[in-house]
Design a protein around this motif. Structure first.
Motif, mmCIF file in Angstrom:
data_model
loop_
_atom_site.group_PDB
_atom_site.id
_atom_site.type_symbol
_atom_site.label_atom_id
_atom_site.label_comp_id
_atom_site.label_asym_id
_atom_site.label_seq_id
_atom_site.Cartn_x
_atom_site.Cartn_y
_atom_site.Cartn_z
ATOM 1 N N GLY A 182 0.623 -1.164 0.021
ATOM 2 C CA GLY A 182 0.147 0.044 0.001
ATOM 3 C C GLY A 182 0.935 1.277 0.074
ATOM 4 N N THR A 183 2.024 1.025 0.144
ATOM 5 C CA THR A 183 3.067 2.433 0.193
ATOM 6 C C THR A 183 3.339 2.860 -1.213
ATOM 7 N N MET A 184 3.867 4.017 -1.277
ATOM 8 C CA MET A 184 4.481 4.262 -2.474
ATOM 9 C C MET A 184 5.952 4.792 -2.179
ATOM 10 N N ASP A 185 6.840 4.460 -3.095
ATOM 11 C CA ASP A 185 8.275 4.517 -2.936
ATOM 12 C C ASP A 185 8.412 6.136 -2.647
ATOM 13 N N ILE A 186 9.179 6.307 -1.634
ATOM 14 C CA ILE A 186 9.699 7.863 -1.183
ATOM 15 C C ILE A 186 10.259 8.371 -2.397
ATOM 16 N N ASP A 187 11.387 7.777 -2.972
ATOM 17 C CA ASP A 187 12.108 8.535 -4.212
ATOM 18 C C ASP A 187 10.887 8.717 -5.390
ATOM 19 N N SER A 188 10.099 7.975 -5.312
ATOM 20 C CA SER A 188 9.010 8.115 -6.455
ATOM 21 C C SER A 188 7.960 9.104 -6.521
ATOM 22 N N ILE A 189 7.743 9.583 -5.137
ATOM 23 C CA ILE A 189 6.838 10.579 -4.597
ATOM 24 C C ILE A 189 7.715 11.860 -4.797
ATOM 25 N N VAL A 190 8.931 11.949 -4.426
ATOM 26 C CA VAL A 190 9.685 13.070 -4.625
ATOM 27 C C VAL A 190 9.790 13.396 -6.141
ATOM 28 N N ALA A 191 10.013 12.489 -6.759
ATOM 29 C CA ALA A 191 10.171 12.460 -8.119
ATOM 30 C C ALA A 191 8.961 13.055 -9.017
ATOM 31 N N ALA A 192 7.888 12.832 -8.392
ATOM 32 C CA ALA A 192 6.396 13.263 -8.941
ATOM 33 C C ALA A 192 5.904 14.608 -8.592
ATOM 34 N N ILE A 193 6.845 15.304 -7.674
ATOM 35 C CA ILE A 193 6.558 16.745 -7.484
ATOM 36 C C ILE A 193 6.933 17.573 -8.497
ATOM 37 N N ARG A 194 6.055 18.548 -9.013
ATOM 38 C CA ARG A 194 6.552 19.237 -10.172
ATOM 39 C C ARG A 194 7.479 20.365 -9.594
ATOM 40 N N PRO A 195 8.418 20.700 -10.482
ATOM 41 C CA PRO A 195 9.587 21.698 -10.249
ATOM 42 C C PRO A 195 9.161 23.276 -10.221
ATOM 43 N N PRO A 196 9.447 23.862 -9.201
ATOM 44 C CA PRO A 196 8.926 25.242 -9.190
ATOM 45 C C PRO A 196 9.331 26.074 -10.455
ATOM 46 N N GLY A 197 8.317 26.949 -10.948
ATOM 47 C CA GLY A 197 8.485 27.744 -12.087
ATOM 48 C C GLY A 197 8.188 26.933 -13.343
ATOM 49 N N GLY A 198 7.486 26.030 -13.142
ATOM 50 C CA GLY A 198 7.138 25.277 -14.436
ATOM 51 C C GLY A 198 5.309 25.645 -14.492
ATOM 52 N N GLY A 199 4.834 26.604 -13.938
ATOM 53 C CA GLY A 199 3.578 27.095 -14.089
ATOM 54 C C GLY A 199 2.993 27.104 -15.615
ATOM 55 N N LEU A 200 3.865 27.555 -16.230
ATOM 56 C CA LEU A 200 3.346 27.626 -17.906
ATOM 57 C C LEU A 200 3.059 26.535 -18.481
ATOM 58 N N TYR A 201 3.657 25.349 -18.164
ATOM 59 C CA TYR A 201 3.524 24.253 -18.735
ATOM 60 C C TYR A 201 2.849 23.082 -17.902
ATOM 61 N N TYR A 202 2.861 22.934 -16.782
ATOM 62 C CA TYR A 202 2.512 21.911 -15.768
ATOM 63 C C TYR A 202 1.596 22.340 -14.661
ATOM 64 N N PRO A 203 0.648 21.412 -14.192
ATOM 65 C CA PRO A 203 -0.044 21.592 -12.968
ATOM 66 C C PRO A 203 0.955 21.923 -12.052
ATOM 67 N N THR A 204 0.368 22.553 -10.814
ATOM 68 C CA THR A 204 1.253 22.928 -9.541
ATOM 69 C C THR A 204 0.731 21.945 -8.718
ATOM 70 N N THR A 205 1.839 21.015 -8.167
ATOM 71 C CA THR A 205 1.829 20.156 -7.159
ATOM 72 C C THR A 205 1.509 20.783 -5.771
ATOM 73 N N ARG A 206 0.084 20.576 -5.344
ATOM 74 C CA ARG A 206 -0.252 21.151 -4.102
ATOM 75 C C ARG A 206 -0.393 20.171 -2.937
ATOM 76 N N LEU A 207 -0.426 18.700 -2.954
ATOM 77 C CA LEU A 207 -0.916 17.761 -1.985
ATOM 78 C C LEU A 207 -0.308 16.580 -2.259
ATOM 79 N N ILE A 208 -0.205 15.821 -1.370
ATOM 80 C CA ILE A 208 -0.076 14.290 -1.389
ATOM 81 C C ILE A 208 -1.328 13.585 -0.541
ATOM 82 N N CYS A 209 -1.490 12.357 -1.285
ATOM 83 C CA CYS A 209 -2.718 11.569 -0.638
ATOM 84 C C CYS A 209 -2.157 9.935 -0.259
ATOM 85 N N LEU A 210 -2.422 9.849 1.054
ATOM 86 C CA LEU A 210 -1.917 8.513 1.481
ATOM 87 C C LEU A 210 -3.359 7.838 1.458
#
Length: 330
Positions: A115-143
């Motif tokens: 039921g877990t998600m790999d910690i490294d995969s969670i970190v990798a899924a967070i959108r980089p700052p400054g990408g608002g022109l192209y990407y959604p903005t990461t605001r939440l993690i759900c477990l």
């Protein structure tokens, strides 16, 4: 004439309210909860907030609404993104509400078998700052705890706190779909407030293993609950004399949390027994709470056919796939 005995293993959602719950509903002191005036609702919400170690709580009609309200409260800008498991309840079984109603984009990370998600995969899924022109903005993690599609597996406090640290360090919020968080607490022997300490919000279902007829509770900070109350009203979840339901929910928490260990023991016994039948296979070591996945290893038997045959013997169960069925499911 003898009463037919039915063994219902479809889900812990089919529980019936106890006589004590019915009596409490009949005697409940009620008022208009939309106006914040229902004394039984207020008292129950205060009890749940204290139990979960949070500032405030809000009663909602269902777990799906509880999760939806929570996600929308945290992701109050359309185009927000939430990181969640690819096998999670919010992603698979809640009608895509976060996208349909909130404009929230789901970013899925593979759920492991526990039921877990790999910690490294969670970190990798967070959108980089400054990408608002192209990407959604990461605001939440759900477990999700317990994790249903993993067979009711429990997420440890240590794992949850690691995810909470990631969220905090990136300026994100953490929500726990705690539909069966009391099952996790009992199975792990860890107080429920400890399991959710890292979370900004938690949804807790009262109508599954705890046996109340209706309802869930969301908990979090006072500011979060103030936003959630408006969203609950927007979604049609503001009810009037809701103390009638909160009275039953209070009895459920008071009387039935202590019975969950016996539910887990029975699930384990069922798994051990099923393993003695050569046509079936159950990973009994993985049965941690109140769910049992049964794999059918005989190619002549389908899960639908097995459920039909069991039904003729007054045993109800739920098919999950052609060769898999789940006892005590969602």
């Amino acid at each position: 004439m003898a009463t037919k005995v039915v063994v219902d293993l479809r889900s812990d959602t089919v529980t019936k309210p106890s006589e004590a719950m019915r009596a409490s509903m009949a005697a409940a002191d009620v008022d208009d909860d939309v106006r914040g005036a229902d004394p039984t609702a207020r008292r129950f919400q205060e009890e749940m907030a204290a139990l979960m170690g949070k500032e405030a709580a809000l009663f909602v009609p269902s777990g799906t609404m509880g999760n939806l309200v929570s996600v929308l409260a945290h992701c109050d800008v359309r185009g927000s993104e939430v990181i969640l498991g690819d096998d999670s309840h919010i992603h698979l079984y809640e009608n895509g509400g976060i996208s349909t109603l909130g404009g929230v984009h789901p970013k899925t990370v593979r759920n492991n078998s526990d039921g877990t998600m790999d910690i490294d995969s969670i970190v990798a899924a967070i959108r980089p700052p400054g990408g608002g022109l192209y990407y959604p903005t990461t605001r939440l993690i759900c477990l999700e705890n317990t994790h249903g599609n993993s067979g009711g597996k429990c997420l440890s406090a240590e794992y949850t706190e690691k995810v909470g640290e990631i969220a905090k360090s990136h300026g994100l919020k953490l929500h726990i779909d705690g539909a069966r968080i009391f099952n996790a607490s009992v199975a792990l022997g860890v107080p429920v407030d400890r399991l959710v300490r890292a979370a900004d919000s938690v949804s807790v279902c009262i109508s599954k293993g705890l046996g109340a007829p209706v309802g869930s509770v969301i908990v979090g900070s006072k500011a979060f609950i103030d936003k959630a109350k408006i969203l609950r009203k927007t979604l049609g979840g503001g009810m009037r004399q809701v103390g009638v339901l909160c009275a039953a929910a209070h009895v459920a928490v008071r009387d039935n949390v202590g019975k969950l260990a016996d539910d887990h023991r029975k699930a384990k016994a069922l798994a051990d027994g099923l393993n003695k039948i050569e046509q079936f296979r159950v990973d009994s070591a993985s049965v941690q709470t109140n769910m049992v996945f049964l794999d059918i290893v005989d190619s002549r038997i389908s899960s639908n056919k097995l459920c039909q045959v069991l039904g003729t013997h007054n045993v109800l169960a739920s098919p999950r796939s052609p060769k898999r069925k789940l006892l005590n499911s969602y």
